[in-house]
Write an enzyme that holds these catalytic residues in place. Structure first.
Site, short mmCIF file in Angstrom:
data_model
loop_
_atom_site.label_atom_id
_atom_site.label_comp_id
_atom_site.label_asym_id
_atom_site.label_seq_id
_atom_site.Cartn_x
_atom_site.Cartn_y
_atom_site.Cartn_z
N TYR A 1 -12.00 1.93 -6.68
CA TYR A 1 -10.71 1.14 -7.20
C TYR A 1 -11.32 0.48 -8.04
CZ TYR A 1 -8.16 -2.97 -6.40
OH TYR A 1 -7.03 -4.16 -6.04
N ASN B 1 7.51 -2.84 -3.31
CA ASN B 1 8.55 -2.58 -1.77
C ASN B 1 7.95 -3.66 -0.56
OD1 ASN B 1 6.52 -1.27 -2.59
ND2 ASN B 1 7.38 0.11 0.01
N THR B 2 6.89 -4.46 -0.77
CA THR B 2 5.78 -4.78 -0.12
C THR B 2 5.18 -5.95 -0.76
OG1 THR B 2 4.48 -4.70 1.71
CG2 THR B 2 3.91 -3.43 -0.21
N GLY B 3 4.07 -6.88 -0.05
CA GLY B 3 2.95 -7.65 -0.25
C GLY B 3 3.79 -8.09 -1.47
N SER C 1 -7.56 -6.64 -11.50
CA SER C 1 -8.31 -7.73 -10.06
C SER C 1 -9.67 -8.15 -10.22
CB SER C 1 -9.38 -6.57 -8.64
OG SER C 1 -9.65 -7.19 -7.96
#
Length: 301
Positions: free
Chosen positions: A181, A28-30, A155
């Site tokens: 994270y 939905n984003t990014g 990441s």
């Protein structure tokens, strides 16, 4: 596909995905939204699976405005809830008989010391356990594809992670949002590594990647970066756009040269020892099976 302050090759393949089904978590984003859009241009049937349905509906409208021929649908998925994960799988299974490409893109970062609906530390529970359960439930559908691919967005910060398998919820003063994270992204790498071993003789390949440092909503909880309006110069000079950030994901999902490769995304050197430790990867897998109460038929991998 290496990126350094915006220097990056683009995925130039014009490969079409007619008849193929692609599932993108957090579309939905990014970079998830951009990835979904790019795949609709290649004529795939794309499902974006999102926690926030209003944002998901807006994303679908935006993609249709850019590509009126887009074959795109929205499903509800909250990766911080194992009930929601299983419900989403059930809904998708009622709509499709196979999945060709699964892109594990969704994630949270920099959260306060929160827990998921099931009581797990938020980063680990969402970024790892949610995707772990969702992916394993997708395997039967991926096996029905001619050639399935699983692409997990990790990441480079995984190198700062430590698994803390004896304190999985980072309690008793251990918690720090940055390291939590990083640990969840290390878990993504280890999961992809172990999954690749277990799928070695199947029709499914799995890839894990670092997309670059992207200007997305992932950093909305990160106080050190301030509010979006306060960090414009920093973003312009050190972050890359979602379009450029989606390129490595597209590369792993589309490039035919990767058909004979699986595991951590190629072109990565000098992985930290823990990220290539098969013993830790297996232990994490077994622990994750217990934590999500994985159904017996799915334990045969």
């Amino acid at each position: 596909m290496y990126n350094f302050i915006g220097w990056r090759r683009r995925m130039t393949s014009d490969k079409k995905l007619n008849g193929q089904v692609v599932v993108v978590t957090g579309g939905n984003t990014g970079i998830g939204k951009e990835t979904a859009y790019q795949l609709t241009l290649r004529e795939a049937q794309v499902y974006i699976c999102c926690r926030d349905q209003k944002k998901g509906e807006t994303a679908v409208k935006d993609i249709l405005s850019m590509n009126p021929k887009a074959n795109i649908s929205l499903l509800s998925l909250d990766l911080s809830s194992l009930i929601s994960v299983r419900k989403c799988v059930k809904e998708l299974s009622a709509l499709e008989t196979k999945v060709d490409i699964l892109i594990n893109n969704a994630g949270v970062g920099g959260c306060p010391e929160w827990t998921t609906h099931d009581g797990f530390e938020m980063h680990f529970g969402t970024n790892h356990l949610g995707h772990f359960l969702f992916t394993l439930h997708m395997i039967p559908m991926l096996k029905k594809a001619q050639s399935g691919r699983i692409v997990t967005v990790s990441s480079s910060l995984h190198r700062f992670g430590q698994m803390h398998l004896d304190n999985i919820n980072l309690q008793n003063g251990v918690y720090h949002p940055f390291y939590a994270y990083a640990r969840s992204k290390l878990a993504n790498v280890l999961f992809s590594r172990e999954l690749a071993k277990r799928l070695l003789h199947s029709n499914i390949n799995t890839y894990c990647l670092h997309p670059g440092v992207i200007d997305t909503d992932l950093y909305r909880h990160t106080e050190m970066l301030g509010k979006r309006g306060d960090r414009g110069w920093f973003l312009r000079n050190f972050y890359i756009t979602p379009f450029m950030g989606s390129q490595t994901t597209l590369y792993c999902a589309l490039d035919d040269k990767l058909a004979d490769e699986t595991g951590n995304c190629v072109r990565v050197d000098n992985m930290i020892p823990e990220a290539t430790d098969d013993k830790i990867a297996k232990t994490l897998w077994e622990l994750s099976c217990d934590l999500v109460k994985l159904e017996e038929p799915l334990k045969i991998l």
